[in-house]
Design a protein around this motif. Structure first.
Motif, PDB file in Angstrom:
ATOM      1  N   MET A   1      -7.485  -5.308  -4.719  1.00  9.81           N
ATOM      2  CA  MET A   1      -7.705  -4.346  -3.636  1.00  9.81           C
ATOM      3  C   MET A   1      -7.737  -2.934  -4.217  1.00  9.81           C
ATOM      4  N   VAL A   2      -8.881  -2.290  -4.124  1.00 10.01           N
ATOM      5  CA  VAL A   2      -9.054  -0.940  -4.653  1.00 10.01           C
ATOM      6  C   VAL A   2      -9.406  -0.005  -3.503  1.00 10.01           C
ATOM      7  N   PHE A   3      -8.688   1.102  -3.404  1.00  7.24           N
ATOM      8  CA  PHE A   3      -8.931   2.064  -2.343  1.00  7.24           C
ATOM      9  C   PHE A   3      -9.929   3.125  -2.787  1.00  7.24           C
ATOM     10  N   VAL A   4     -10.910   3.390  -1.944  1.00  6.13           N
ATOM     11  CA  VAL A   4     -11.772   4.546  -2.133  1.00  6.13           C
ATOM     12  C   VAL A   4     -11.005   5.768  -1.646  1.00  6.13           C
ATOM     13  N   ARG A   5     -10.981   6.826  -2.442  1.00  3.55           N
ATOM     14  CA  ARG A   5     -10.274   8.043  -2.050  1.00  3.55           C
ATOM     15  C   ARG A   5     -11.263   9.092  -1.565  1.00  3.55           C
ATOM     16  N   LYS A   6     -10.907   9.726  -0.450  1.00  2.00           N
ATOM     17  CA  LYS A   6     -11.755  10.761   0.140  1.00  2.00           C
ATOM     18  C   LYS A   6     -10.862  11.884   0.644  1.00  2.00           C
ATOM     19  N   HIS A   7     -11.286  13.125   0.416  1.00  2.00           N
ATOM     20  CA  HIS A   7     -10.506  14.280   0.865  1.00  2.00           C
ATOM     21  C   HIS A   7     -11.372  15.168   1.744  1.00  2.00           C
ATOM     22  N   LEU A   8     -10.800  15.600   2.877  1.00  2.00           N
ATOM     23  CA  LEU A   8     -11.486  16.495   3.800  1.00  2.00           C
ATOM     24  C   LEU A   8     -10.772  17.840   3.837  1.00  2.00           C
ATOM     25  N   ALA A   9     -11.535  18.908   3.935  1.00  2.00           N
ATOM     26  CA  ALA A   9     -10.923  20.225   4.084  1.00  2.00           C
ATOM     27  C   ALA A   9     -10.221  20.329   5.433  1.00  2.00           C
ATOM     28  N   GLU A  10     -10.823  19.729   6.459  1.00  2.00           N
ATOM     29  CA  GLU A  10     -10.237  19.780   7.802  1.00  2.00           C
ATOM     30  C   GLU A  10     -10.753  18.609   8.621  1.00  2.00           C
ATOM     31  N   CYS A  11      -9.896  18.095   9.482  1.00  2.00           N
ATOM     32  CA  CYS A  11     -10.318  17.076  10.445  1.00  2.00           C
ATOM     33  C   CYS A  11      -9.359  17.109  11.619  1.00  2.00           C
ATOM     34  N   ALA A  74       8.836  -0.720   4.944  1.00  2.00           N
ATOM     35  CA  ALA A  74       8.434  -0.986   3.560  1.00  2.00           C
ATOM     36  C   ALA A  74       7.679   0.204   2.981  1.00  2.00           C
ATOM     37  N   VAL A  75       6.808   0.807   3.785  1.00  2.00           N
ATOM     38  CA  VAL A  75       6.089   2.000   3.333  1.00  2.00           C
ATOM     39  C   VAL A  75       7.082   3.124   3.045  1.00  2.00           C
ATOM     40  N   GLY A  76       8.055   3.303   3.930  1.00  2.00           N
ATOM     41  CA  GLY A  76       9.071   4.330   3.704  1.00  2.00           C
ATOM     42  C   GLY A  76       9.829   4.104   2.412  1.00  2.00           C
ATOM     43  N   CYS A  77      10.177   2.843   2.130  1.00  2.00           N
ATOM     44  CA  CYS A  77      10.874   2.526   0.877  1.00  2.00           C
ATOM     45  C   CYS A  77      10.014   2.885  -0.324  1.00  2.00           C
ATOM     46  N   SER A  78       8.730   2.557  -0.257  1.00  2.00           N
ATOM     47  CA  SER A  78       7.829   2.832  -1.368  1.00  2.00           C
ATOM     48  C   SER A  78       7.707   4.334  -1.613  1.00  2.00           C
ATOM     49  N   VAL A  79       7.523   5.095  -0.542  1.00  2.00           N
ATOM     50  CA  VAL A  79       7.413   6.550  -0.665  1.00  2.00           C
ATOM     51  C   VAL A  79       8.706   7.136  -1.225  1.00  2.00           C
ATOM     52  N   ALA A  80       9.835   6.708  -0.685  1.00  2.00           N
ATOM     53  CA  ALA A  80      11.123   7.240  -1.138  1.00  2.00           C
ATOM     54  C   ALA A  80      11.386   6.913  -2.602  1.00  2.00           C
ATOM     55  N   LEU A 172       2.263  -1.938  -2.918  1.00  2.00           N
ATOM     56  CA  LEU A 172       3.071  -2.369  -1.777  1.00  2.00           C
ATOM     57  C   LEU A 172       2.247  -3.198  -0.798  1.00  2.00           C
ATOM     58  N   LEU A 173       1.059  -2.713  -0.457  1.00  2.00           N
ATOM     59  CA  LEU A 173       0.249  -3.399   0.542  1.00  2.00           C
ATOM     60  C   LEU A 173      -0.243  -4.748   0.037  1.00  2.00           C
ATOM     61  N   ALA A 174      -0.532  -4.839  -1.239  1.00  2.00           N
ATOM     62  CA  ALA A 174      -0.922  -6.131  -1.803  1.00  2.00           C
ATOM     63  C   ALA A 174       0.230  -7.125  -1.696  1.00  2.00           C
ATOM     64  N   ASP A 175       1.454  -6.663  -1.975  1.00  2.00           N
ATOM     65  CA  ASP A 175       2.622  -7.544  -1.892  1.00  2.00           C
ATOM     66  C   ASP A 175       2.968  -7.891  -0.446  1.00  2.00           C
ATOM     67  N   PHE A 176       2.895  -6.895   0.448  1.00  2.00           N
ATOM     68  CA  PHE A 176       3.260  -7.130   1.843  1.00  2.00           C
ATOM     69  C   PHE A 176       2.341  -8.172   2.474  1.00  2.00           C
ATOM     70  N   ARG A 177       1.105  -8.171   2.047  1.00  2.00           N
ATOM     71  CA  ARG A 177       0.136  -9.116   2.612  1.00  2.00           C
ATOM     72  C   ARG A 177       0.575 -10.558   2.400  1.00  2.00           C
ATOM     73  N   THR A 178       1.247 -10.834   1.309  1.00  2.00           N
ATOM     74  CA  THR A 178       1.666 -12.211   1.019  1.00  2.00           C
ATOM     75  C   THR A 178       3.151 -12.454   1.266  1.00  2.00           C
ATOM     76  N   LEU A 179       3.976 -11.398   1.203  1.00  2.00           N
ATOM     77  CA  LEU A 179       5.425 -11.585   1.260  1.00  2.00           C
ATOM     78  C   LEU A 179       6.074 -11.088   2.546  1.00  2.00           C
ATOM     79  N   GLY A 180       5.369 -10.230   3.307  1.00  2.00           N
ATOM     80  CA  GLY A 180       5.989  -9.654   4.488  1.00  2.00           C
ATOM     81  C   GLY A 180       7.079  -8.659   4.113  1.00  2.00           C
ATOM     82  N   PHE A 181       7.936  -8.323   5.086  1.00  2.00           N
ATOM     83  CA  PHE A 181       8.945  -7.282   4.869  1.00  2.00           C
ATOM     84  C   PHE A 181      10.155  -7.758   4.073  1.00  2.00           C
ATOM     85  N   GLY A 182      10.436  -9.045   4.079  1.00  2.00           N
ATOM     86  CA  GLY A 182      11.672  -9.568   3.504  1.00  2.00           C
ATOM     87  C   GLY A 182      12.115  -8.955   2.187  1.00  2.00           C
TER      88      GLY A 182
END
Length: 241
Positions: A1-11, A74-80, A172-182
């Motif tokens: 899973m590869v994310f395309v990155r895009k940046h906007l000045a404003e939205c 899980a996202v919060g844990c990853s960010v922290a 994280l998202l690759a792992d969550f897809r198969t493992l869930g929050f546990g």
């Protein structure tokens, strides 16, 4: 899973743009914006952001049957873990807030949209304060206080912080897809701001006893242990003003 990155000045909102991207058949996307004019948080709260904060959304199609319970935790844990690897200063408040030294550093908003072929488009919006409030700012508008990442990392910028977070969130998202929050239950418990404290969730009060393997709040009430799912509930520490 590869994310395309895009940046906007404003939205208006990176979450809104990311949801539209998925509806149009787009794949994994990491979308950031220097300024949001119609950003939103949980419970429909509106807010705006500028270059004093990092705001971005991660979007991807996932199987419709995937249980998203606990994803915000899980996202919060990853960010922290990226921003505070020593685990000393950033805490997580169920279900979606990050706190630094007792004041709110940022938040997470997850939204979803149905897609064809038994898929569901999932968008994870993340906002992190980078700069401290100016002296003239009205601090009464920040009920949970206001913390800035530069108090933890004086050299922090939006681009550098996003560069650090992107690979961690992708993993994280690759792992969550198969493992869930546990697998993140223990990690959350180490940063749980409310653990052992008397809290209020909606009309219920009790002692916060951590979370279940699905990320549900365990609330020790006078009537017994209650299991509270995230949904549209908001948790406030009883000691908070």
């Amino acid at each position: 899973m590869v994310f395309v990155r895009k940046h906007l000045a404003e939205c208006g909102s990176t979450n809104t743009e990311a949801l539209a991207h998925l509806r149009d058949g787009g794949g994994p996307l990491l979308l950031s914006a220097a300024r949001q004019t119609a950003g939103r948080g949980r419970l429909g709260r509106a807010w705006q952001s500028d270059d004093s904060a990092l705001t971005f959304s991660v979007a991807l199609p996932l199987p419709a049957e995937l249980d998203l319970s606990g994803l915000s935790l899980a996202v919060g844990c990853s960010v922290a873990d990226v921003l505070d690897p020593a685990g000393q200063r950033i805490r997580l408040k169920w279900p979606n807030d990050l706190f630094l030294d007792g004041a709110k550093l940022g938040g997470i908003l997850i939204e979803a949209v149905p897609l064809p072929a038994q898929l569901r488009g999932v968008v994870i919006g993340i906002g992190i304060n980078l700069l401290p409030l100016p002296p003239e700012a009205d601090r009464s508008a920040f009920a949970s206080g206001h913390a800035a990442l530069q108090a933890l990392d004086p050299a922090a910028t939006a681009q550098a912080t996003l560069d650090r977070l992107a690979p961690a969130l992708q993993g994280l998202l690759a792992d969550f897809r198969t493992l869930g929050f546990g697998p993140w239950q223990l990690a959350f418990s180490r940063r749980d701001l409310a653990a052992g404290q008397r809290v209020r969730v909606g009309e219920r009060t009790g002692i916060a006893r951590g979370v279940s393997t699905r990320g549900e709040l365990l609330l020790d009430t006078d009537a017994g242990m209650a299991i509270v799912s995230a949904g549209e509930l908001s948790l406030r520490l009883e000691t908070s003003p």
